[in-house]
Every structure is written in C-alpha cells, then in structure tokens.
Scaffold this active site. Structure first.
Site, PDB file in Angstrom:
ATOM      1  N   ARG A 277      57.333 -96.126  -3.625  1.00 33.97           N
ATOM      2  CA  ARG A 277      56.882 -95.347  -2.475  1.00 33.97           C
ATOM      3  C   ARG A 277      57.218 -96.002  -1.129  1.00 33.97           C
ATOM      4  O   ARG A 277      57.712 -95.333  -0.221  1.00 33.97           O
ATOM      5  CB  ARG A 277      55.366 -95.158  -2.587  1.00 33.97           C
ATOM      6  N   TYR A 317      47.280 -84.376  -6.312  1.00 31.86           N
ATOM      7  CA  TYR A 317      46.343 -85.423  -5.882  1.00 31.86           C
ATOM      8  C   TYR A 317      45.550 -85.044  -4.632  1.00 31.86           C
ATOM      9  O   TYR A 317      44.827 -85.879  -4.092  1.00 31.86           O
ATOM     10  CB  TYR A 317      47.089 -86.720  -5.539  1.00 31.86           C
ATOM     11  N   CYS A 343      52.321 -68.446  -7.766  1.00 34.32           N
ATOM     12  CA  CYS A 343      51.113 -67.712  -8.138  1.00 34.32           C
ATOM     13  C   CYS A 343      50.041 -68.639  -8.687  1.00 34.32           C
ATOM     14  O   CYS A 343      49.678 -68.574  -9.868  1.00 34.32           O
ATOM     15  CB  CYS A 343      51.473 -66.631  -9.144  1.00 34.32           C
TER      16      CYS A 343
HETATM   17  C1  LIG Z   1      55.397 -96.268 -10.439  1.00 36.47           C
HETATM   18  C2  LIG Z   1      55.645 -97.705 -10.697  1.00 36.47           C
HETATM   19  C3  LIG Z   1      56.107 -98.535  -9.678  1.00 36.47           C
HETATM   20  C4  LIG Z   1      56.285 -98.068  -8.254  1.00 36.47           C
HETATM   21  O1  LIG Z   1      55.077 -97.818  -7.650  1.00 36.47           O
HETATM   22  P1  LIG Z   1      54.994 -97.471  -6.082  1.00 36.47           P
HETATM   23  O2  LIG Z   1      53.572 -97.236  -5.837  1.00 36.47           O
HETATM   24  O3  LIG Z   1      55.824 -96.254  -5.873  1.00 36.47           O
HETATM   25  O4  LIG Z   1      55.527 -98.654  -5.349  1.00 36.47           O
HETATM   26  C5  LIG Z   1      56.404 -99.846 -10.004  1.00 36.47           C
HETATM   27  N1  LIG Z   1      56.237-100.320 -11.270  1.00 36.47           N
HETATM   28  C6  LIG Z   1      55.776 -99.544 -12.271  1.00 36.47           C
HETATM   29  C7  LIG Z   1      55.612-100.120 -13.615  1.00 36.47           C
HETATM   30  C8  LIG Z   1      55.469 -98.218 -12.022  1.00 36.47           C
HETATM   31  O5  LIG Z   1      54.995 -97.455 -13.006  1.00 36.47           O
END
Ligand SMILES: *Cc1c(COP(=O)(O)O)cnc(C)c1O
Length: 423
Positions: A277, A317, A343
């Site tokens: 993210r 969420y 819908c």
């Molecule tokens: C989803 C995930 C990430 C990334 O998480 P962010 O919150 O997008 O930084 C990293 N490692 C694992 C194992 C994940 O499942």
C-alpha cells in the site's frame, strides 16, 4: 507525497491533464504516476540505506506489469502470494533471487514453479506446508530456502479484515511452535534450508509501536534459533505501513526505518520489507464520469460510471477515499453519496460527502486508489474492467486496455446440444 494536483482549475497527473486522459481512454480509468512510484521506492531505500536490506514490493497491492517494471528498474525485489504473481513478476523482469513467496495456501504446482525459478525464499505458514515444500524440493533434487512466518500475537490496531498478526488470525505459526518447527526442519527435512524469520502483522498500520512489538518477539526467536545452530540470515518484517486516505498520519518510512534499525542493531541480518500500500496507494487515482445526479428527500446521490467492481475498498471495508472534481469549481456544494451502477446497496464510493455540485458529464477523481484498487477488481454485473494508464512527466501510456465485451466471455463455452444427457 504524490504528483496529483490542480493547475489552475484543472486536475493533473504529473504533467498531464486528467481530462485529456479521459478524453482519449474513457472512464472509468485508473491513472498511475510513475514519479510517485519511484519516490516511494526511494523513500524506503533511503530509510534503510545504512543497513543491508532488500525491498520486496508486495505485488498484490497493484500487479500491473508496468508498475512492477517501474519498481524492478529501481532494483526492487517482490513479495508474491501466488504462481500468477510469480508469472507477472518474471514478465516484468524481476530477479528471482529477490523474490519471496508468502501466503497460507501455496499449491504444489506453485511451489514447483517457484523452486524451478530459484526464488530467494518461501515464507512458510504451517507445518504441513513445510513438509510439502520439502517433498517437492526432494523430487526436484533442490534445496528450498525457507523462513517461517511467525504470528507474534500483536494487535496492529487496524481494520479487523486486514489485521493478520493475532492468534485468532489464520496467518503464520505461533512463536513457541515456530521454534519447534525450525528445529524439526533442520534435523529432519533435508531439502529445506532455514535462512530467515518472517512476520507480517497487518495492513494500513499508522503507528510504529505494533511493528516494534512484533520485532521484539521475532528478535528473541532469532537469537534462540542461532543458539540452536540455525543460521538465520534474513529478518523479513513484512509490509503494512499505512498511508493518508483522510486524516491518518502514518509514520514516514524514514521514521519507521529509524525504529527498525534501532531494534535490529547488532543482529547481523539482512532486513527484508514487503511494502504494498505505501508504495502504490497514493500513486494512483480512479477517474470516473458522473452519469446522473438524483435528489431524494433524505439523500442526494451522484451516480458515476465506476462501481464496487472497480474499487471494492469502500464496500468491503467502509474505506474512505477523497474525491475531487477533475474540473474545479468554486460554486455551490452538496452533500451526497457517490454510488456506482451495480445492483447492490453496498455499491458506493463515498457516503455523505461534501462535494462541488457536479452534473451529468462532469468527471471525478477518486484519490489514493493505487493500492488494492484494480488488483481487487472484478467483472461483477458483467462490467468490463477499467483501463489503466501510466503517466510519466508529460506523457502517458495505456498499460492495460479497457476490457471489451468479448473479454467478458473469454473461455466460456456453451454445452454442446447433442450431448445433453437425457433424463
Ligand atoms: C498484503 C501483504 C503485504 C503488503 O501489505 P501492505 O499493507 O500493502 O504493505 C506484505 N506481506 C504480506 C505477507 C502480505 O500478505
């Protein structure tokens, strides 16, 4: 920081007016800023410049190969959670030795694919998975480098659907059991080489403390493992650093870096990070067109051509995404729900939002849509998925075409008439 903003009354992605992209590519369209992507990668790089480290961008946040290529060019590694993501990473020119494979449910064919490509390590989440990787590695006459994902039982204080490091979550192995599994792997699973400890506690974390709590627990395990003669070289801290959607104030990677470097001093490990993210979230927007506006006695609605199939986060969420007019106006404002054509009452992008009073044909930019946006999109309601565009300075490129109606039924077949079983 990102490179989206107004110049005069027009909203720009880097040096390109968003309206221009809309005119050429239609809506809904995801627009990514390559400058922002690079800046985010550099922020992590600078935060950990003093210590041995590897940044493995978490592909699931945004898996477009042009996004992956942008990071690969910067030297990034990748965190994958499926064979499909490995395929994408390799297509984008990723170095296998910079790939870590996470996820609770790796299939045999995915493990085999990763072993054959020679990835850096598997982040293993259960004893049965350890056995499976050992079995497949033996068949291929290979040694599989592994880390165990420990579940440190730390509350990341984020949305329950995206917290992963609590005992009640399906992820990882509890610390005490993990120790036993490492020793078992060392003594009995000949085709495994334990080289790392892994921990990922959740997503959209806006405080440093949960990371440090988790680090304290994994550090103890790491020391114990070394005293047992297990040569741990990597400490994978996972991802999870949050971003600003609304008023959150997450720590900058440099602050996170200081705390982590402090907490790992003297350990003599290469640190691995799996940010998703925070690398792509604010590097992307979703541009959409207003189809209709509707005034009710209780609510006003702005009906747009992007929906929950394009951006699921608000429905899934209850997430907040800022919304801006592509053409800024300083006229009247209204309070409205921004909703899509699907819908379902859960199909909304914003609720009770104060917005410029737009009309049919006006365009809106849904901000911070670069992470878990397109990658979570679907064809629900038989809606072709949006186009994706990468902006680079004053240029832009379509990096994924809008799906066609033919794409919607690709691979589908009718049952042959003659062979239908008679009752
Ligand atoms: C989803 C995930 C990430 C990334 O998480 P962010 O919150 O997008 O930084 C990293 N490692 C694992 C194992 C994940 O499942």
């Amino acid at each position: 920081m990102h490179f989206f903003g107004y110049r005069g009354s027009n909203f720009y992605a880097e040096g390109v007016p968003v309206q221009k992209i809309i005119k050429e590519c239609g809506t809904p369209v995801y627009i990514y800023s390559s400058k922002t992507l690079k800046r985010h990668y550099e922020a992590y790089g600078a935060a950990f410049a003093k210590v041995p480290h590897l940044i493995c961008y978490s592909i699931k946040a945004n898996s477009n190969i042009a996004v992956l290529k942008t990071f690969a060019n910067e030297g990034s590694g990748f965190d994958i959670v499926s064979g499909g993501e490995l395929f994408r990473a390799l297509k984008a020119g990723a170095e296998p030795k910079k790939i870590v494979f996470s996820g609770v449910g790796k299939r045999d064919d995915e493990i085999e694919f990763a072993l054959k490509k020679g990835i850096l390590m598997f982040n293993v989440e259960s004893p049965e998975e350890l056995a499976a990787i050992n079995r497949i590695a033996r068949r291929l006459r290979k040694k599989a480098a592994i880390a165990i994902r420990v579940n440190p039982d730390v509350d990341p204080k984020t949305h329950p659907y995206i917290s992963t490091g609590l005992k009640k979550n399906k992820f990882g192995i509890e610390t005490a059991q993990a120790l036993k599994e490492y020793i078992n792997a060392k003594n009995n699973l000949r085709n495994l080489t334990p080289i790392g400890v892994d921990c990922h506690i959740g997503s959209q974390i806006t405080k440093i403390e949960p990371f440090i709590d988790a680090l304290a627990k994994t550090r103890e395990l790491l020391k114990t493992l070394r005293s047992e003669g297990i040569d741990i070289q990597y400490l994978d801290m996972g991802g999870g650093l949050g971003i600003t959607y609304d008023t959150e104030a997450p720590p900058h990677p440099s602050k996170y870096g200081e705390a982590v470097i402090d907490g790992t001093r003297g350990l003599g490990v290469t640190l691995i990070f799996e940010p998703g993210r925070s690398m792509v979230g604010n590097a992307g927007i979703l541009a959409t067109k207003v189809l209709y506006t509707k005034k009710g006695s209780e609510k006003n609605f702005i009906i747009v051509d992007a929906a929950m199939n394009d951006l699921a986060r608000p429905s899934l969420y209850g997430s907040y995404h800022a919304i801006k007019a592509v053409k800024e106006s300083h006229g009247e404002e209204i309070t409205a729900d921004v909703v899509g054509p699907i819908c379902e009452s859960g199909d909304f992008l914003a609720k009770d939002r104060i917005l410029p009073s737009v009309k049919s044909g006006d365009c809106l930019a849904v901000m911070s849509a670069g992470a878990y946006g397109f990658s979570m999109s679907s064809n629900y309601n038989a809606r072709p998925r949006a186009a994706e565009v990468m902006v680079d300075g004053r240029e832009f490129h379509v990096v994924r075409e809008r799906e066609s109606l033919a794409d919607l039924i690709r691979g589908e077949r009718l049952v042959p008439e003659g062979r239908r079983r008679r009752k």
